[in-house]
Design an enzyme around this catalytic site. Structure first.
Site, PDB file in Angstrom:
ATOM      1  N   HIS A  44       0.823  -1.009  -0.085  1.00 53.14           N
ATOM      2  CA  HIS A  44       0.105  -0.055   0.113  1.00 53.14           C
ATOM      3  C   HIS A  44       0.812   1.426  -0.024  1.00 53.14           C
ATOM      4  O   HIS A  44       0.421   2.105   0.788  1.00 53.14           O
ATOM      5  CB  HIS A  44      -0.911  -0.129   1.292  1.00 53.14           C
ATOM      6  CG  HIS A  44      -2.032  -1.143   1.177  1.00 53.14           C
ATOM      7  ND1 HIS A  44      -2.545  -1.552   0.102  1.00 53.14           N
ATOM      8  CD2 HIS A  44      -2.592  -1.617   2.118  1.00 53.14           C
ATOM      9  CE1 HIS A  44      -3.433  -2.388   0.138  1.00 53.14           C
ATOM     10  NE2 HIS A  44      -3.582  -2.488   1.412  1.00 53.14           N
ATOM     11  N   HIS A  84      -9.630   2.529   0.244  1.00 48.84           N
ATOM     12  CA  HIS A  84      -9.666   1.147   1.004  1.00 48.84           C
ATOM     13  C   HIS A  84     -10.822   1.478   2.281  1.00 48.84           C
ATOM     14  O   HIS A  84     -10.755   1.359   3.415  1.00 48.84           O
ATOM     15  CB  HIS A  84      -8.222   0.994   1.975  1.00 48.84           C
ATOM     16  CG  HIS A  84      -7.905  -0.328   2.372  1.00 48.84           C
ATOM     17  ND1 HIS A  84      -8.669  -0.851   3.015  1.00 48.84           N
ATOM     18  CD2 HIS A  84      -6.658  -0.773   2.090  1.00 48.84           C
ATOM     19  CE1 HIS A  84      -7.935  -2.257   3.322  1.00 48.84           C
ATOM     20  NE2 HIS A  84      -6.818  -2.095   2.680  1.00 48.84           N
ATOM     21  N   GLU A 134     -11.201  -3.348  -3.068  1.00 55.88           N
ATOM     22  CA  GLU A 134     -10.435  -2.236  -3.419  1.00 55.88           C
ATOM     23  C   GLU A 134     -10.198  -2.505  -5.061  1.00 55.88           C
ATOM     24  O   GLU A 134      -9.629  -3.764  -5.492  1.00 55.88           O
ATOM     25  CB  GLU A 134      -8.986  -2.634  -2.843  1.00 55.88           C
ATOM     26  CG  GLU A 134      -9.109  -2.497  -1.432  1.00 55.88           C
ATOM     27  CD  GLU A 134      -8.098  -3.162  -0.593  1.00 55.88           C
ATOM     28  OE1 GLU A 134      -7.019  -3.180  -0.687  1.00 55.88           O
ATOM     29  OE2 GLU A 134      -8.527  -4.035   0.379  1.00 55.88           O
TER      30      GLU A 134
HETATM   31  C1  BGC Z   1      -4.734  -6.351   1.943  1.00 51.36           C
HETATM   32  C2  BGC Z   1      -4.614  -7.234   3.168  1.00 51.36           C
HETATM   33  C3  BGC Z   1      -4.341  -5.958   4.292  1.00 51.36           C
HETATM   34  C4  BGC Z   1      -5.187  -4.945   4.313  1.00 51.36           C
HETATM   35  C5  BGC Z   1      -4.902  -3.905   5.252  1.00 51.36           C
HETATM   36  C6  BGC Z   1      -5.586  -5.493   2.211  1.00 51.36           C
HETATM   37  O1  BGC Z   1      -5.497  -4.739   0.720  1.00 51.36           O
HETATM   38  O2  BGC Z   1      -4.934  -7.167   0.777  1.00 51.36           O
HETATM   39  O3  BGC Z   1      -3.991  -8.355   3.280  1.00 51.36           O
HETATM   40  O4  BGC Z   1      -4.223  -6.688   5.881  1.00 51.36           O
HETATM   41  O5  BGC Z   1      -5.098  -4.421   3.114  1.00 51.36           O
HETATM   42  O6  BGC Z   1      -3.507  -3.403   5.217  1.00 51.36           O
END
Ligand code: BGC
Length: 345
Positions: A91, A165, A305
């Site tokens: 991310h 998110h 997402e």
């Molecule tokens: C991921 C997860 C992660 C979450 C929060 C999601 O996009 O796929 O594995 O724990 O984001 O970070």
């Protein structure tokens, strides 16, 4: 600089409050079948609490999801990235876009009230090359849709994969988990992942697995009941999978339908992206009290997402997320709420 909050409202009474910190959605009020507004995203009293609680409701960039191998190679140069989650970059890095203060203005857009968020991510930010200018517009359409338009330009070849998110729970703070929701994902394939959620490179059919959500499916059955199989047990006991959408044509395509019969709320996700990560908040912890007065356990909400596939820069078989100078990155996702008799359209 302290974050500021901005609120816009449409004629149906739907409203969104957004922080200049990470474009975090602090509330999204949507009517139920009786016209009563409810907040359909999880959240915390302060926007500053959202990063440590699963990047809650924030804009994610430069590259959403995971990049393996400690970085990526572009035109023969290796760009190392911080492994900020287990053995991968997640991310956007240590200080991704969800932790940046964005410039924000509200305006009356052609399709409804809008919030514009802009950010200049400097060359080398979190290891990524090129000065990247990013513009994101959130619009509340009159038919009760939250539309997100992403745009980015660069002055050097780079990689970009932006997403949002948001953690949805259509009960409006009443249900502490996803039981009571039905989900449909228009995807007959998913990208297989190995340990650490890194794609193997294989794209597999969902048919015959618990990941098959092509028909409306009870989240309760998947997360707690009959439909649970090895796929769901592997990662935190829920969905954390990248679905490859079955799209008929380029442009906006329906990716997801989420229904909550008790409130009468239904949400459709439409996107121009090829994939969607369905993540059932498997790693949330109730340690911090949320805005509804209780802490959030795993499966308290669900994220859709929209994105290009994880680890695209290291996977030759996946569509590229490269952006060159002179090109414009554009992506649109719509979270459309359909509440009988309340929303126009
Ligand atoms: C991921 C997860 C992660 C979450 C929060 C999601 O996009 O796929 O594995 O724990 O984001 O970070």
């Amino acid at each position: 600089m302290n974050p500021k909050s901005y609120t816009i409202r449409n004629k149906a009474g739907m409203s969104i409050t957004v922080s200049s910190l990470g474009g975090i959605v602090q509330s999204l009020l949507v009517p139920d079948r009786n016209g009563k507004l409810g907040d359909v995203v999880l959240g915390y009293p302060k926007a500053t609490q959202h990063h440590d609680n699963g990047y809650m409701n924030a804009l994610i960039g430069r590259v959403g999801n995971r990049i393996s191998k400690g970085g990526f190679t572009l035109d023969g140069t290796f760009y190392p990235l911080a492994n900020n989650s287990k053995d991968c970059a997640l991310h956007g890095g240590e200080i991704g876009f969800d932790q940046k203060i964005w410039d924000v203005r509200t305006f009356a857009g052609a399709d409804g009230p809008s919030i514009e968020l802009t950010l200049l991510s400097p060359d080398g930010d979190e290891g990524y090359p090129g000065n990247l200018f990013v513009r994101v517009v959130y619009t509340l359409m009159e038919d009760c849709a939250w539309r997100i338009d992403y745009m980015a330009v660069t002055d050097k070849p780079t990689v970009v994969n932006l997403t949002q998110h948001a953690y949805f729970n259509l009960s409006g703070g009443k249900d502490k988990d996803l039981c009571g929701h039905y989900v449909q994902v228009n995807a007959s394939r998913f990208t297989e992942h190995l340990k650490g959620n890194i794609p193997s490179g294989k794209v597999l059919p969902v048919e015959g697995t618990s990941l098959d959500l092509r028909q409306p499916t009870s989240f309760c059955e998947c997360l707690h009941g009959a439909k649970k199989d090895a796929y769901l047990k592997k990662v935190g006991g829920g969905f954390d999978h990248n679905y490859v959408l079955d799209r008929i044509a380029p442009g906006l395509s329906q990716a997801v339908v989420l229904e909550h019969p008790e409130s009468g709320r239904q949400m459709e996700v439409w996107t121009t992206e090829p994939c969607v990560q369905v993540y059932t908040a498997n790693f949330l912890s109730p340690k911090d009290k949320g805005k509804f007065g209780y802490g959030f356990d795993p499966h308290a909400g669900v994220c859709f997402e929209t994105q290009h596939a994880p680890d695209s820069p290291n996977q030759v078989g996946f569509p590229s997320i490269r952006l060159d100078p002179g090109q414009v990155y554009r992506s649109t996702t719509i979270y459309a709420f359909d509440v009988v008799d309340v929303c126009e359209g």
